[in-house]
Design a protein around this motif. Structure first.
Motif, PDB file in Angstrom:
ATOM      1  N   HIS A  69       0.877  -1.033   0.046  1.00  0.00           N
ATOM      2  CA  HIS A  69       0.057  -0.016  -0.007  1.00  0.00           C
ATOM      3  C   HIS A  69       0.807   1.392  -0.059  1.00  0.00           C
ATOM      4  CE1 HIS A  69      -3.727  -2.108   0.403  1.00  0.00           C
ATOM      5  NE2 HIS A  69      -3.166  -2.955   1.608  1.00  0.00           N
ATOM      6  N   PHE A  70       1.733   1.450  -0.938  1.00  0.00           N
ATOM      7  CA  PHE A  70       2.823   2.252  -0.983  1.00  0.00           C
ATOM      8  C   PHE A  70       2.295   3.689  -1.018  1.00  0.00           C
ATOM      9  CE2 PHE A  70       5.941   4.993  -3.137  1.00  0.00           C
ATOM     10  CZ  PHE A  70       7.204   4.809  -2.421  1.00  0.00           C
ATOM     11  N   TYR A  71       1.394   4.392  -1.756  1.00  0.00           N
ATOM     12  CA  TYR A  71       0.861   5.492  -2.063  1.00  0.00           C
ATOM     13  C   TYR A  71       0.204   5.827  -0.628  1.00  0.00           C
ATOM     14  CZ  TYR A  71       2.097   5.832  -6.940  1.00  0.00           C
ATOM     15  OH  TYR A  71       3.073   5.812  -7.962  1.00  0.00           O
ATOM     16  N   GLU A  72      -0.539   4.775  -0.287  1.00  0.00           N
ATOM     17  CA  GLU A  72      -1.282   5.407   1.001  1.00  0.00           C
ATOM     18  C   GLU A  72      -0.480   5.539   2.339  1.00  0.00           C
ATOM     19  OE1 GLU A  72      -4.421   2.488   1.257  1.00  0.00           O
ATOM     20  OE2 GLU A  72      -5.349   3.153  -0.676  1.00  0.00           O
ATOM     21  N   GLU A  73       0.485   4.538   2.399  1.00  0.00           N
ATOM     22  CA  GLU A  73       1.201   4.789   3.452  1.00  0.00           C
ATOM     23  C   GLU A  73       2.111   6.020   3.421  1.00  0.00           C
ATOM     24  OE1 GLU A  73       1.783   3.128   6.120  1.00  0.00           O
ATOM     25  OE2 GLU A  73       0.106   1.269   5.913  1.00  0.00           O
ATOM     26  N   MET A  74       2.603   6.237   2.404  1.00  0.00           N
ATOM     27  CA  MET A  74       3.545   7.527   2.113  1.00  0.00           C
ATOM     28  C   MET A  74       2.712   8.587   2.367  1.00  0.00           C
ATOM     29  SD  MET A  74       6.814   6.673   1.291  1.00  0.00           S
ATOM     30  CE  MET A  74       7.583   7.972   0.112  1.00  0.00           C
ATOM     31  N   ASP A  75       1.391   8.724   2.299  1.00  0.00           N
ATOM     32  CA  ASP A  75       0.669   9.814   2.587  1.00  0.00           C
ATOM     33  C   ASP A  75       0.563  10.535   4.112  1.00  0.00           C
ATOM     34  OD1 ASP A  75      -1.155  11.885   2.029  1.00  0.00           O
ATOM     35  OD2 ASP A  75      -2.824  10.794   2.483  1.00  0.00           O
ATOM     36  N   GLY A  76       1.286   9.469   4.994  1.00  0.00           N
ATOM     37  CA  GLY A  76       0.894   9.806   6.399  1.00  0.00           C
ATOM     38  C   GLY A  76       1.834  10.720   6.931  1.00  0.00           C
ATOM     39  N   PRO A  77       3.283  10.255   7.117  1.00  0.00           N
ATOM     40  CA  PRO A  77       4.185  11.126   7.789  1.00  0.00           C
ATOM     41  C   PRO A  77       4.088  12.632   7.411  1.00  0.00           C
ATOM     42  CG  PRO A  77       5.177   8.986   6.872  1.00  0.00           C
ATOM     43  CD  PRO A  77       4.061   9.321   6.329  1.00  0.00           C
ATOM     44  N   ASP A  78       4.334  12.985   6.417  1.00  0.00           N
ATOM     45  CA  ASP A  78       4.550  14.238   5.918  1.00  0.00           C
ATOM     46  C   ASP A  78       4.441  14.588   4.422  1.00  0.00           C
ATOM     47  OD1 ASP A  78       6.787  16.321   4.985  1.00  0.00           O
ATOM     48  OD2 ASP A  78       6.595  16.814   7.009  1.00  0.00           O
ATOM     49  N   HIS A  79       4.001  15.744   4.478  1.00  0.00           N
ATOM     50  CA  HIS A  79       3.637  16.085   3.089  1.00  0.00           C
ATOM     51  C   HIS A  79       4.756  15.998   1.877  1.00  0.00           C
ATOM     52  CE1 HIS A  79       1.341  18.158  -0.476  1.00  0.00           C
ATOM     53  NE2 HIS A  79       2.540  18.722  -0.354  1.00  0.00           N
ATOM     54  N   VAL A 120       6.948  13.689   2.030  1.00  0.00           N
ATOM     55  CA  VAL A 120       7.018  12.157   2.085  1.00  0.00           C
ATOM     56  C   VAL A 120       6.196  11.905   0.855  1.00  0.00           C
ATOM     57  CG1 VAL A 120       7.071  10.023   2.820  1.00  0.00           C
ATOM     58  CG2 VAL A 120       8.070  11.772   4.083  1.00  0.00           C
ATOM     59  N   LYS A 121       4.994  12.377   1.072  1.00  0.00           N
ATOM     60  CA  LYS A 121       3.744  11.978  -0.023  1.00  0.00           C
ATOM     61  C   LYS A 121       4.160  12.429  -1.574  1.00  0.00           C
ATOM     62  CE  LYS A 121       0.461  14.513  -1.155  1.00  0.00           C
ATOM     63  NZ  LYS A 121      -0.919  15.191  -1.067  1.00  0.00           N
ATOM     64  N   GLU A 122       4.803  13.711  -1.579  1.00  0.00           N
ATOM     65  CA  GLU A 122       4.951  14.164  -2.821  1.00  0.00           C
ATOM     66  C   GLU A 122       6.324  13.452  -3.596  1.00  0.00           C
ATOM     67  OE1 GLU A 122       3.613  16.576  -4.364  1.00  0.00           O
ATOM     68  OE2 GLU A 122       2.041  16.355  -3.193  1.00  0.00           O
TER      69      GLU A 122
END
Length: 591
Positions: A88-98, A100-102
């Motif tokens: 669930h890479f994208y959904e997990e990367m959305d969590g810690p910091d903006h 990180v998500k970008e």
């Protein structure tokens, strides 16, 4: 000696690291009264991301202070373990910091692998120094480096980056790469910058980029991100600063400004097909070939064919009838994309991820192929007229190998499902049991995980019917054979094969509502469990040589997508009921 701030419960790391193991920097300018200190885990006032919510993402920070405890600057990053979140890479990367998500959405596919364009595309690959090697190990994303104005120009920024890398490597030897995106902070509430402000911002950005190059970072492909490799033999290490890829600055307006004759207004870029076609007919019909209008571009470097290439097939057809069509279709925008590549990139972006209220959500499992308008545009840009059905389906479903069965089951996907069908057949056959109730109970207990999609009424009869158990078991054999022959394992294909081979067991299983989908979905579930990105990787460990011998494809690991398209192909209408083993095949009455 540098000061160690004991009261802060932090510790100073060794400031000297071997050149081959750290970002390039010289500490000669580091003055004796400056200390580099590293936050201990859980010590910061901020919430550290090694909390249970994000165990895959470790917050790493360093701070520089004077002996009087005056802060000189600070540096912060995240140590990301992609192996733990590939499912669930994208959904997990959305969590810690903006940030990180970008980073995750822009640079990686939904499994955390570097997007192919950044090492295969003729322009987006940049210098070609980066490739698949970045897919392995943990990666340190550096999100901020700040030095107070009065302390700048003394090497403190470089040293803090060095110490941050040192800390990340001390935390995990699996950290083989670092990445960052040079940027200039700007308050979001400020109005649009003036040309003078824009020029100053570009100059500052250029300085920031040169700083990271001086530290040893090199641009990853044509992206805005820079990377650093631990391995001294990595191609980026031999890349001179002057040879690094220079990403084009965004244009500040149309190339051509002429009494509103060709304005790139919001009206044009957002116009629907018929509206845009009307604009083009009004303004381009009699324009001479040497007019500046033909080289006009918007702020992203897109010409009018780029704009028409996205879901505007009638406008696109009009442009192809013009003498300037070849020039328009071969031109590249600032991202290095031709109109065809631009159209495919837009589709790929929506296929990979969708954002809702600033949240990143994976979208691949919901992909239904190109829309009619997208499909028509791509065919036109590829100069394909009246394509055969298999080619049309392959384009529609994003096949990149030209071998996908029905356009969406790639050779590697077919082999994974075929292998699982063969293994499950062997397991079920060895425990089929005699036609007595006790053996049926035992068979059900042993194989419960393979029976999830059996319709409820039929599931109860499996306990007492040896014939039904054999029918279900042999259905896997038919799936194995069909996929091995590169044939689509449809209900009718399996039913026809059962009829030809006089397999009364499987025929009865299908007649009593067993369905082929229950077999396919069981194979998909088992393949996902053993997939190298979505599961434990055991399939590739055992059959890697076979997999590598097959042509790779964009659809190789898209199990959810394949399952969805199988339902649509077979006209199985209720996805929720499939989950509960209560699906109904709409062609059942034809059997």
């Amino acid at each position: 000696m540098p000061l160690i701030n004991k009261a802060s419960k932090r510790k100073r790391t060794d400031s000297h690291l071997a050149p081959e193991a750290t970002p390039e920097t010289s500490t000669a300018s580091m003055q004796e009264h400056i200390a580099i200190i590293v936050d201990e885990e859980g010590d910061s006032e901020d919430v550290h991301s090694e909390d249970l919510d994000y165990p895959w993402c470790k917050d790493v920070r360093v701070t520089a202070t004077t002996k009087d405890a005056v802060q000189v600057g600070h540096c912060k990053g995240y140590l990301i373990d992609r192996a733990r979140i590939r499912h669930h890479f994208y959904e997990e990367m959305d969590g810690p910091d903006h940030d990180v998500k970008e980073f995750g959405v822009y640079m990686f596919d939904r499994f955390g692998n570097l997007k192919l364009d950044f090492y295969q595309h003729p322009v987006k690959r940049g210098t070609g120094a980066w490739g698949e090697e970045i897919n392995k190990g943990r990666i340190l994303l550096i999100t901020s480096v700040f030095v107070k104005k009065e302390f700048r120009g003394q090497g403190h920024g470089k040293t803090m980056v060095q110490e941050l890398w040192n800390k990340a490597r001390a935390t995990s030897k699996e950290c083989m790469f670092a990445a960052t995106m040079p940027a200039i902070s700007r308050a979001p509430h400020l109005p649009m910058p003036t040309p003078q402000e824009t020029a100053r911002g570009e100059a500052l950005l250029s300085l920031a980029e040169e700083f990271w190059r001086a530290v040893g970072f090199r641009r990853i492909g044509s992206s805005p991100y820079y990377g650093f490799a631990q391995d001294e033999a990595h191609p980026s290490k031999s890349l001179k600063v002057a040879a690094d890829y220079r990403r084009p600055l965004a244009l500040q307006g149309p190339k051509y400004h002429g009494n509103q004759e060709w304005p790139y207004t919001r009206e044009m870029t957002t116009a629907k097909d018929d509206h845009l076609l009307g604009i083009l007919r009004d303004r381009l019909q009699e324009v001479p070939g040497d007019h500046p209008i033909w080289v006009a571009k918007d702020n992203h470097g897109n010409n009018i064919m780029h704009i028409a290439a996205h879901r505007r097939p009638r406008s696109l057809a009009f442009l192809f009838d013009l003498d300037q069509a070849h020039h328009l279709e071969t031109a590249r925008n600032l991202e290095g994309e031709t109109p065809l590549e631009f159209a495919l990139a837009r589709v790929e972006k929506t296929r990979l991820c969708k954002e809702y209220m600033d949240m990143a959500m994976e979208a691949s499992n919901d992909f239904d192929g190109l829309t009619y308008a997208e499909h028509e545009c791509v065919l036109k840009l590829m100069h394909i007229t009246n394509p055969r059905q298999h080619l049309s389906e392959q384009i529609r479903f994003g096949c990149t190998c030209a071998e996908c069965i029905e356009g969406f089951i790639s050779p590697r996907m077919a082999e994974a499902l075929r292998t699982q069908a063969a293994l499950i057949f062997d397991l079920l056959r060895s425990e089929s049991g005699a036609d007595i109730e006790d053996e049926g109970d035992r068979w059900l207990r042993l194989n419960d995980h393979f029976l999830r999609y059996i319709p409820s009424p039929l599931h109860a009869r499996l306990r007492t019917s040896y014939t039904l158990r054999q029918g279900y078991t042999h259905a896997f054999l038919f799936i194995r054979d069909l996929l091995g022959e590169k044939r689509f394992p449809s209900f009718h294909e399996v039913a026809e094969r059962a009829e030809k081979q006089t397999s009364q067991h499987t025929k009865m299983f299908l007649q009593q509502g067993g369905g082929v989908a229950s077999v396919i979905f069981t194979c998909i579930d088992k393949a996902v469990e053993e997939d190298e990105y979505l599961g434990d990787g055991s399939y590739y460990d055992c059959f890697g040589d076979t997999v590598d011998a097959l042509k790779p494809c964009r659809n190789d690991h898209e199990f959810g997508f394949v399952r969805r398209q199988y339902c649509k192909h077979e006209r199985i209408t209720d996805g929720a009921d499939i989950e509960l083993g209560r699906f109904v095949h709409n062609d059942f009455e034809d059997f």
